[in-house]
Write a protein that holds these residues in place. Structure first.
Motif, PDB file in Angstrom:
ATOM      1  N   ARG A  46       0.856  -1.195   0.000  1.00 40.01           N
ATOM      2  CA  ARG A  46       0.000   0.000   0.000  1.00 40.01           C
ATOM      3  C   ARG A  46       0.890   1.242   0.000  1.00 40.01           C
ATOM      4  O   ARG A  46       1.844   1.332   0.783  1.00 40.01           O
ATOM      5  CB  ARG A  46      -0.906  -0.008   1.243  1.00 40.01           C
ATOM      6  CG  ARG A  46      -1.959  -1.115   1.210  1.00 40.01           C
ATOM      7  CD  ARG A  46      -3.162  -0.711   0.347  1.00 40.01           C
ATOM      8  NE  ARG A  46      -3.958  -1.857  -0.042  1.00 40.01           N
ATOM      9  CZ  ARG A  46      -4.915  -2.405   0.705  1.00 40.01           C
ATOM     10  NH1 ARG A  46      -5.172  -1.934   1.894  1.00 40.01           N
ATOM     11  NH2 ARG A  46      -5.605  -3.426   0.243  1.00 40.01           N
TER      12      ARG A  46
ATOM     13  N   GLN B  49     -14.271   5.022   1.582  1.00 43.18           N
ATOM     14  CA  GLN B  49     -13.579   5.372   0.341  1.00 43.18           C
ATOM     15  C   GLN B  49     -12.117   4.913   0.322  1.00 43.18           C
ATOM     16  O   GLN B  49     -11.473   4.913  -0.727  1.00 43.18           O
ATOM     17  CB  GLN B  49     -13.639   6.886   0.087  1.00 43.18           C
ATOM     18  CG  GLN B  49     -12.804   7.750   1.034  1.00 43.18           C
ATOM     19  CD  GLN B  49     -13.594   8.195   2.237  1.00 43.18           C
ATOM     20  OE1 GLN B  49     -14.395   7.453   2.790  1.00 43.18           O
ATOM     21  NE2 GLN B  49     -13.381   9.438   2.633  1.00 43.18           N
ATOM     22  N   TYR B  50     -11.611   4.517   1.504  1.00 41.37           N
ATOM     23  CA  TYR B  50     -10.215   4.079   1.571  1.00 41.37           C
ATOM     24  C   TYR B  50     -10.125   2.557   1.450  1.00 41.37           C
ATOM     25  O   TYR B  50     -10.997   1.832   1.915  1.00 41.37           O
ATOM     26  CB  TYR B  50      -9.569   4.562   2.870  1.00 41.37           C
ATOM     27  CG  TYR B  50      -9.575   6.074   2.988  1.00 41.37           C
ATOM     28  CD1 TYR B  50      -8.730   6.849   2.198  1.00 41.37           C
ATOM     29  CD2 TYR B  50     -10.449   6.725   3.862  1.00 41.37           C
ATOM     30  CE1 TYR B  50      -8.753   8.235   2.275  1.00 41.37           C
ATOM     31  CE2 TYR B  50     -10.479   8.100   3.945  1.00 41.37           C
ATOM     32  CZ  TYR B  50      -9.636   8.855   3.147  1.00 41.37           C
ATOM     33  OH  TYR B  50      -9.666  10.223   3.226  1.00 41.37           O
ATOM     34  N   ARG B  51      -9.017   2.078   0.858  1.00 38.44           N
ATOM     35  CA  ARG B  51      -8.895   0.662   0.562  1.00 38.44           C
ATOM     36  C   ARG B  51      -8.844  -0.198   1.832  1.00 38.44           C
ATOM     37  O   ARG B  51      -9.389  -1.279   1.898  1.00 38.44           O
ATOM     38  CB  ARG B  51      -7.632   0.430  -0.282  1.00 38.44           C
ATOM     39  CG  ARG B  51      -7.423  -1.018  -0.712  1.00 38.44           C
ATOM     40  CD  ARG B  51      -8.579  -1.551  -1.542  1.00 38.44           C
ATOM     41  NE  ARG B  51      -8.787  -0.793  -2.746  1.00 38.44           N
ATOM     42  CZ  ARG B  51      -8.179  -1.036  -3.901  1.00 38.44           C
ATOM     43  NH1 ARG B  51      -7.315  -2.022  -3.988  1.00 38.44           N
ATOM     44  NH2 ARG B  51      -8.444  -0.293  -4.963  1.00 38.44           N
ATOM     45  N   GLY B  52      -8.153   0.288   2.858  1.00 39.45           N
ATOM     46  CA  GLY B  52      -8.064  -0.485   4.098  1.00 39.45           C
ATOM     47  C   GLY B  52      -8.277   0.386   5.321  1.00 39.45           C
ATOM     48  O   GLY B  52      -7.675   1.469   5.432  1.00 39.45           O
TER      49      GLY B  52
ATOM     50  N   HIS C 157      -4.190   3.178   1.802  1.00 42.95           N
ATOM     51  CA  HIS C 157      -4.773   3.366   0.468  1.00 42.95           C
ATOM     52  C   HIS C 157      -3.699   3.099  -0.570  1.00 42.95           C
ATOM     53  O   HIS C 157      -2.502   3.268  -0.310  1.00 42.95           O
ATOM     54  CB  HIS C 157      -5.302   4.792   0.326  1.00 42.95           C
ATOM     55  CG  HIS C 157      -6.387   4.920  -0.696  1.00 42.95           C
ATOM     56  ND1 HIS C 157      -7.475   4.089  -0.751  1.00 42.95           N
ATOM     57  CD2 HIS C 157      -6.554   5.802  -1.727  1.00 42.95           C
ATOM     58  CE1 HIS C 157      -8.267   4.442  -1.737  1.00 42.95           C
ATOM     59  NE2 HIS C 157      -7.728   5.476  -2.349  1.00 42.95           N
ATOM     60  N   ASP C 158      -4.120   2.646  -1.761  1.00 43.92           N
ATOM     61  CA  ASP C 158      -3.153   2.312  -2.806  1.00 43.92           C
ATOM     62  C   ASP C 158      -2.909   3.475  -3.757  1.00 43.92           C
ATOM     63  O   ASP C 158      -2.322   3.316  -4.816  1.00 43.92           O
ATOM     64  CB  ASP C 158      -3.592   1.068  -3.589  1.00 43.92           C
ATOM     65  CG  ASP C 158      -5.041   1.145  -4.028  1.00 43.92           C
ATOM     66  OD1 ASP C 158      -5.639   2.240  -3.892  1.00 43.92           O
ATOM     67  OD2 ASP C 158      -5.577   0.130  -4.500  1.00 43.92           O
ATOM     68  N   SER C 159      -3.378   4.654  -3.389  1.00 41.74           N
ATOM     69  CA  SER C 159      -3.036   5.884  -4.104  1.00 41.74           C
ATOM     70  C   SER C 159      -2.928   6.988  -3.058  1.00 41.74           C
ATOM     71  O   SER C 159      -3.132   6.748  -1.864  1.00 41.74           O
ATOM     72  CB  SER C 159      -4.099   6.224  -5.161  1.00 41.74           C
ATOM     73  OG  SER C 159      -5.367   6.399  -4.560  1.00 41.74           O
TER      74      SER C 159
END
Length: 527
Positions: A175, A210-213, A230-232
């Motif tokens: 991440r 909205q966040y990946r983790g 997050h991955d961005s």
């Protein structure tokens, strides 16, 4: 409960449908079939809970149909319709696991009684499966929480160890962005403890969807730690607004008031502990910002941080009260000092802490350091000031200061005082006795009344090792003793020394001893 009826006689099928509809309202007929092959296809499509089937049917009889479905892992419960002459069929049915039978012609009472027994068994099995699933989830949550605690309280320099813990906590190492946040509730969370923190966690997950983790767990007392990955790129302003919305939702939906401290966004996994320390530092500004607000680390770093000392005449008044053992005069002097501090709202909590320490040391400066160390109350509170986040207002800090002054007065009148142990020695002794418990740095700091960050630094300074390294070595040393002196299995020893994951235990053992647990048992060192 969903039911399928299979019989080659339409009259029997129609009769069972009517009886079930009239006398067993808990059940719904979801399909009927008139042969074994047709029944097998229908049951795979409809996935019923209960199948009522005749034994003797064309194409494939009831038992052939059951065997076919069992091979395809069908979970339905079967009730066999049989005549008195069908004993051999019934015996084969038992071999297939069928426990329920009805004799033709079927009576209403017998049908209801049999179906109710089947439903009871299904519900009991479902309850057991749910219990097992909940237990697995609880174990998984505890393992994850333990790993997350070790990450945020640990040593950011040990990248390999952090990576291992991230894998245990199921946080992807690749991440690109992460940030730590610390929530402190104004209540003790007592009202939530009966049902658990799940409602709070679900709301956190929903508001930060909205966040990946999003990883959250109870940290210490009324505090909940949150790690967002997050991955961005994580847009910091939007993150702050997201926690502002979460704070408002917690109050509107659950009547929970919360103060939020945010660390800064980091780009490397081993910086999680740094971001968390920033979040904890941000939360300490609650004493100046007030409770029920969101405090971001960049905002507090922009504060000026005045360092003007408390006027000497105020300190002199306090010293005169102490010299005369006059608690009333001391209380008046403390009130005057805190009235002055209230005007200095731009100072940081660290500077405020230094001002308070200066006041107390000035008050006690006629006492030797050795005398201070001899008194447990003064030694802990004067020499080790806990994080200011526990003080919600300046008024509470003032009350605490008054208690300390009373302690100094009492100390001056005290005799025959027992010598106080070194706090790190106390902690090492405690860990050596309780190594099997989940004793995180946060829990130790609460038990010994020391700020977690300060404890981490002091422990390394005094021992040369981090606390986590000491704990791991203590546990591994005990496991070596158990491997040498007992026949316990490795996974049993793993649990006895405080680890829940045997694979992690084995890796750590090999890292610290140079060999696997099984190899150590086969070739223990010669005394």
């Amino acid at each position: 409960m969903k039911v399928v009826v299979v019989d080659d006689e339409k009259g029997i099928v129609d009769g069972l449908q009517k009886m079930i509809g009239r006398y067993i309202p808990e059940c719904e007929i979801v399909g009927v079939a008139y042969s074994g092959l047709e029944g097998a296809k229908l049951i795979q499509e409809r996935q019923p809970d209960i199948v009522i089937t005749d034994i003797r049917m064309p194409q494939a009889d009831g038992l052939d149909m059951i065997q076919l479905l069992k091979e395809k892992d069908c979970q339905a419960k079967f009730i066999l319709l049989s005549g008195y002459a069908d004993f051999e069929y019934a015996r084969r049915g038992m071999q297939l696991g069928v426990k329920f039978y009805l004799n033709k012609p079927v009576e209403e009472e017998e049908l209801r009684e049999c179906v109710c027994k089947v439903m009871d068994e299904i519900q009991e099995e479902q309850a057991k499966l749910q219990e097992v699933d909940e237990l697995k989830q609880e174990v998984s949550s505890r393992v994850m929480e333990s790993a997350l605690r070790d990450i945020i309280d640990g040593d950011s320099d040990n990248t390999a160890h952090v990576d291992e813990l991230l894998q245990i906590a199921c946080i992807p190492i690749d991440r690109t962005q992460l940030v730590c946040v610390l929530l402190e509730f104004e209540s003790s969370l007592g009202s939530l403890m009966e049902s658990g923190l799940d409602p709070v966690f679900r709301l956190i997950d929903h508001m930060l969807g909205q966040y990946r983790g999003v990883y959250r767990f109870r940290y210490l007392g009324a505090q909940v730690a949150v790690i967002v990955t997050h991955d961005s790129a994580i847009e910091y302003g939007e993150l702050v607004r997201g926690f502002q919305r979460l704070k408002e939702a917690l109050f509107s939906k659950m009547k929970l008031s919360v103060t939020v401290g945010l660390g800064t966004v980091k780009g490397r996994a081993n910086e999680i502990s740094i971001s968390f320390e920033e979040a904890r530092h941000s939360l300490s500004y609650k004493i100046l910002k007030g409770a029920g607000v969101v405090i971001a680390y960049p905002d507090i770093m922009s504060m000026s941080g005045k360092r003007q000392a408390v006027p000497e005449d105020m300190i002199s008044k306090l010293e005169a009260g102490l010299d005369n053992m006059d608690e009333g005069a001391c209380a008046g002097a403390i009130r005057e000092i805190f009235h002055w501090l209230e005007k200095e709202r731009e100072i940081s909590p660290v500077d405020l802490q230094l001002q308070c320490l200066s006041i107390l040391l000035s008050s006690a400066r006629k006492l030797s350091l050795e005398q201070l160390q001899q008194n447990d109350f003064l030694g802990r509170n004067l020499l080790i000031l806990d994080g200011l986040s526990r003080y919600r207002t300046l008024e509470r800090m003032e009350t605490w200061m008054l208690q300390m002054i009373k302690g100094i007065i009492a100390f001056k009148l005290e005799h025959n005082i027992m010598k106080k142990k070194d706090v790190i020695a106390e902690i090492k002794e405690y860990v050596s006795k309780h190594y099997a418990d989940a004793i995180s740095l946060a829990e130790l700091s609460a038990r010994f009344f020391i700020n977690p960050y300060y404890l981490s630094q002091l422990f390394k300074q005094k021992t040369g090792d981090t606390y986590l390294t000491f704990l791991a070595q203590t546990r591994i040393n005990k496991s070596k003793e158990l491997l040498e002196k007992t026949d316990l299995k490795v996974y049993e020893i793993c649990q006895m020394v405080g680890y829940s994951d045997p694979q992690y235990f084995a890796k750590l053992f090999e890292k610290l001893t140079g060999c696997k647990p099984s190899e150590y048992r086969r070739n223990p060192p010669i005394a």
